[in-house]
Motif scaffolding. Structure first.
Motif, PDB file in Angstrom:
ATOM      1  N   GLU A  78      67.527  90.274  52.690  1.00 24.30           N
ATOM      2  CA  GLU A  78      66.775  89.030  52.796  1.00 24.30           C
ATOM      3  C   GLU A  78      65.295  89.238  52.488  1.00 24.30           C
ATOM      4  OE1 GLU A  78      68.735  90.257  55.185  1.00 24.30           O
ATOM      5  OE2 GLU A  78      70.191  88.747  55.785  1.00 24.30           O
ATOM      6  N   VAL A  79      64.733  90.332  52.995  1.00 23.75           N
ATOM      7  CA  VAL A  79      63.317  90.620  52.737  1.00 23.75           C
ATOM      8  C   VAL A  79      63.094  90.928  51.258  1.00 23.75           C
ATOM      9  CG1 VAL A  79      61.447  92.238  53.235  1.00 23.75           C
ATOM     10  CG2 VAL A  79      62.866  91.370  55.087  1.00 23.75           C
ATOM     11  N   PHE A  80      64.006  91.675  50.652  1.00 16.90           N
ATOM     12  CA  PHE A  80      63.888  91.988  49.231  1.00 16.90           C
ATOM     13  C   PHE A  80      63.950  90.723  48.387  1.00 16.90           C
ATOM     14  CE2 PHE A  80      66.044  93.139  45.207  1.00 16.90           C
ATOM     15  CZ  PHE A  80      65.029  93.895  44.660  1.00 16.90           C
ATOM     16  N   LEU A  81      64.906  89.836  48.677  1.00 19.82           N
ATOM     17  CA  LEU A  81      65.024  88.599  47.901  1.00 19.82           C
ATOM     18  C   LEU A  81      63.841  87.666  48.132  1.00 19.82           C
ATOM     19  CD1 LEU A  81      68.829  87.863  48.289  1.00 19.82           C
ATOM     20  CD2 LEU A  81      67.623  88.598  46.222  1.00 19.82           C
ATOM     21  N   ALA A  82      63.370  87.576  49.380  1.00 21.29           N
ATOM     22  CA  ALA A  82      62.215  86.723  49.661  1.00 21.29           C
ATOM     23  C   ALA A  82      60.971  87.252  48.955  1.00 21.29           C
ATOM     24  CB  ALA A  82      61.974  86.634  51.168  1.00 21.29           C
ATOM     25  N   SER A  83      60.766  88.550  48.987  1.00 21.15           N
ATOM     26  CA  SER A  83      59.607  89.146  48.311  1.00 21.15           C
ATOM     27  C   SER A  83      59.688  88.927  46.807  1.00 21.15           C
ATOM     28  CB  SER A  83      59.533  90.645  48.591  1.00 21.15           C
ATOM     29  OG  SER A  83      59.474  90.887  49.960  1.00 21.15           O
ATOM     30  N   THR A  84      60.859  89.119  46.238  1.00 20.84           N
ATOM     31  CA  THR A  84      61.028  88.916  44.798  1.00 20.84           C
ATOM     32  C   THR A  84      60.809  87.462  44.424  1.00 20.84           C
ATOM     33  OG1 THR A  84      62.638  90.713  44.799  1.00 20.84           O
ATOM     34  CG2 THR A  84      62.596  89.302  42.868  1.00 20.84           C
ATOM     35  N   SER A  85      61.313  86.553  45.237  1.00 18.77           N
ATOM     36  CA  SER A  85      61.123  85.122  44.973  1.00 18.77           C
ATOM     37  C   SER A  85      59.653  84.731  45.009  1.00 18.77           C
ATOM     38  CB  SER A  85      61.913  84.301  45.987  1.00 18.77           C
ATOM     39  OG  SER A  85      61.696  82.934  45.799  1.00 18.77           O
ATOM     40  N   ILE A  86      58.943  85.247  45.986  1.00 21.74           N
ATOM     41  CA  ILE A  86      57.517  84.929  46.107  1.00 21.74           C
ATOM     42  C   ILE A  86      56.721  85.559  44.969  1.00 21.74           C
ATOM     43  CG2 ILE A  86      55.464  85.314  47.515  1.00 21.74           C
ATOM     44  CD1 ILE A  86      57.323  85.000  49.977  1.00 21.74           C
ATOM     45  N   LEU A  87      57.033  86.823  44.642  1.00 18.69           N
ATOM     46  CA  LEU A  87      56.291  87.507  43.578  1.00 18.69           C
ATOM     47  C   LEU A  87      56.533  86.884  42.202  1.00 18.69           C
ATOM     48  CD1 LEU A  87      56.643  91.237  44.606  1.00 18.69           C
ATOM     49  CD2 LEU A  87      54.576  89.860  44.623  1.00 18.69           C
ATOM     50  N   LEU A  88      57.772  86.482  41.927  1.00 22.82           N
ATOM     51  CA  LEU A  88      58.081  85.875  40.635  1.00 22.82           C
ATOM     52  C   LEU A  88      57.752  84.386  40.588  1.00 22.82           C
ATOM     53  CD1 LEU A  88      61.501  87.577  39.772  1.00 22.82           C
ATOM     54  CD2 LEU A  88      59.225  88.139  38.904  1.00 22.82           C
ATOM     55  N   GLY A  89      57.610  83.768  41.748  1.00 17.17           N
ATOM     56  CA  GLY A  89      57.282  82.346  41.801  1.00 17.17           C
ATOM     57  C   GLY A  89      58.444  81.460  41.396  1.00 17.17           C
ATOM     58  N   ILE A  90      59.675  81.901  41.663  1.00 19.14           N
ATOM     59  CA  ILE A  90      60.849  81.099  41.328  1.00 19.14           C
ATOM     60  C   ILE A  90      61.652  80.850  42.600  1.00 19.14           C
ATOM     61  CG2 ILE A  90      61.001  81.887  38.931  1.00 19.14           C
ATOM     62  CD1 ILE A  90      63.092  83.893  39.713  1.00 19.14           C
ATOM     63  N   SER A  91      62.595  79.928  42.505  1.00 17.08           N
ATOM     64  CA  SER A  91      63.395  79.578  43.679  1.00 17.08           C
ATOM     65  C   SER A  91      64.305  80.744  44.076  1.00 17.08           C
ATOM     66  CB  SER A  91      64.239  78.340  43.384  1.00 17.08           C
ATOM     67  OG  SER A  91      65.232  78.648  42.426  1.00 17.08           O
ATOM     68  N   LEU A  97      70.169  85.030  41.086  1.00 16.85           N
ATOM     69  CA  LEU A  97      70.754  85.195  39.749  1.00 16.85           C
ATOM     70  C   LEU A  97      70.082  86.337  38.996  1.00 16.85           C
ATOM     71  CD1 LEU A  97      72.551  84.289  37.386  1.00 16.85           C
ATOM     72  CD2 LEU A  97      70.735  82.685  36.769  1.00 16.85           C
ATOM     73  N   THR A  98      68.755  86.372  39.035  1.00 14.41           N
ATOM     74  CA  THR A  98      68.009  87.408  38.321  1.00 14.41           C
ATOM     75  C   THR A  98      68.296  88.791  38.892  1.00 14.41           C
ATOM     76  OG1 THR A  98      66.256  85.806  37.890  1.00 14.41           O
ATOM     77  CG2 THR A  98      65.694  88.116  37.625  1.00 14.41           C
ATOM     78  N   VAL A  99      68.224  88.922  40.205  1.00 10.45           N
ATOM     79  CA  VAL A  99      68.429  90.230  40.836  1.00 10.45           C
ATOM     80  C   VAL A  99      69.858  90.720  40.633  1.00 10.45           C
ATOM     81  CG1 VAL A  99      68.543  91.393  43.080  1.00 10.45           C
ATOM     82  CG2 VAL A  99      66.562  90.006  42.499  1.00 10.45           C
ATOM     83  N   SER A 100      70.844  89.846  40.773  1.00  9.41           N
ATOM     84  CA  SER A 100      72.225  90.297  40.600  1.00  9.41           C
ATOM     85  C   SER A 100      72.510  90.676  39.152  1.00  9.41           C
ATOM     86  CB  SER A 100      73.212  89.239  41.099  1.00  9.41           C
ATOM     87  OG  SER A 100      73.032  88.027  40.419  1.00  9.41           O
ATOM     88  N   THR A 101      71.916  89.975  38.182  1.00  6.37           N
ATOM     89  CA  THR A 101      72.095  90.362  36.778  1.00  6.37           C
ATOM     90  C   THR A 101      71.427  91.692  36.491  1.00  6.37           C
ATOM     91  OG1 THR A 101      72.166  88.026  36.147  1.00  6.37           O
ATOM     92  CG2 THR A 101      71.749  89.610  34.405  1.00  6.37           C
TER      93      THR A 101
END
Length: 185
Positions: A78-91, A97-101
């Motif tokens: 959850e922390v990894f996905l939240a950090s990635t979402s905030i850093l990339l500025g996407i939902s 989708l991006t991380v799993s690909t």
């Protein structure tokens, strides 16, 4: 009996690029909804909660970070996905989708590196990378959802790479220290 096929570096790179495109092609979402396990939706909601509140509200004890204290759920995904979402500025949905690909493609690279270290053959390494990244379980885990087992499995492949490298080294001190470290885990 093992036969070395001796493919060139150019052919190896071409096959790796082909493997990347194959992985992207099979993971292209045909429908616009996250299709992971039922836990995937829970991870999605918890990630949204971290982003909205700005903190992890279900941490009651320092051991909660590791899933060793109630509510018995580690928070790394959850922390990894939240950090990635905030850093990339996407939902969060597009982050998943991006991380799993990326993890699906990364699994091929990890498979290539580990098999290259083990077999020392480019052809077998490329075949192993394609088979690993397109295998049903890895494909299912990296289509569009959150699977915690995939993260752990990829990390275990990286640990396996270092164990093979240490096993093949001639440094007895390094072998002993790694054996001691593994036994302490």
């Amino acid at each position: 009996m093992h036969r070395n096929f001796n493919i060139s570096k150019r052919v190896t790179i071409a096959l790796i690029v082909q493997s990347i495109f194959l992985g992207l092609w099979i993971r292209y979402p045909l429908y616009g909804v996250e299709n992971g396990s039922p836990d995937s939706w829970d991870y999605h909601l918890q990630t949204n909660q971290i982003i909205i509140e700005g903190m992890i509200s279900w941490i009651f004890h320092p051991l909660s970070y590791y899933g060793m204290y109630p509510p018995f759920s580690e928070v790394s995904i959850e922390v990894f996905l939240a950090s990635t979402s905030i850093l990339l500025g996407i939902s969060v949905t597009h982050t998943i989708l991006t991380v799993s690909t990326i993890l699906g493609i990364f699994s091929g690279f990890v498979g290539f590196i580990v098999s290259k270290e083990w077999f020392r053959d480019n052809f077998l390494s490329v075949i192993f990378a394609i088979v690993l990244s397109c295998s049903p379980l890895v494909y299912q885990s990296t289509t569009w959802g959150v699977q915690t087992r995939l993260y752990v499995s990829l990390l275990l492949f990286i640990v396996l790479f270092f164990l093979v490298r240490i096993y093949k080294s001639n440094n007895d001190r390094l072998r002993f220290s790694s054996l001691l470290m593994i036994s302490l885990l």
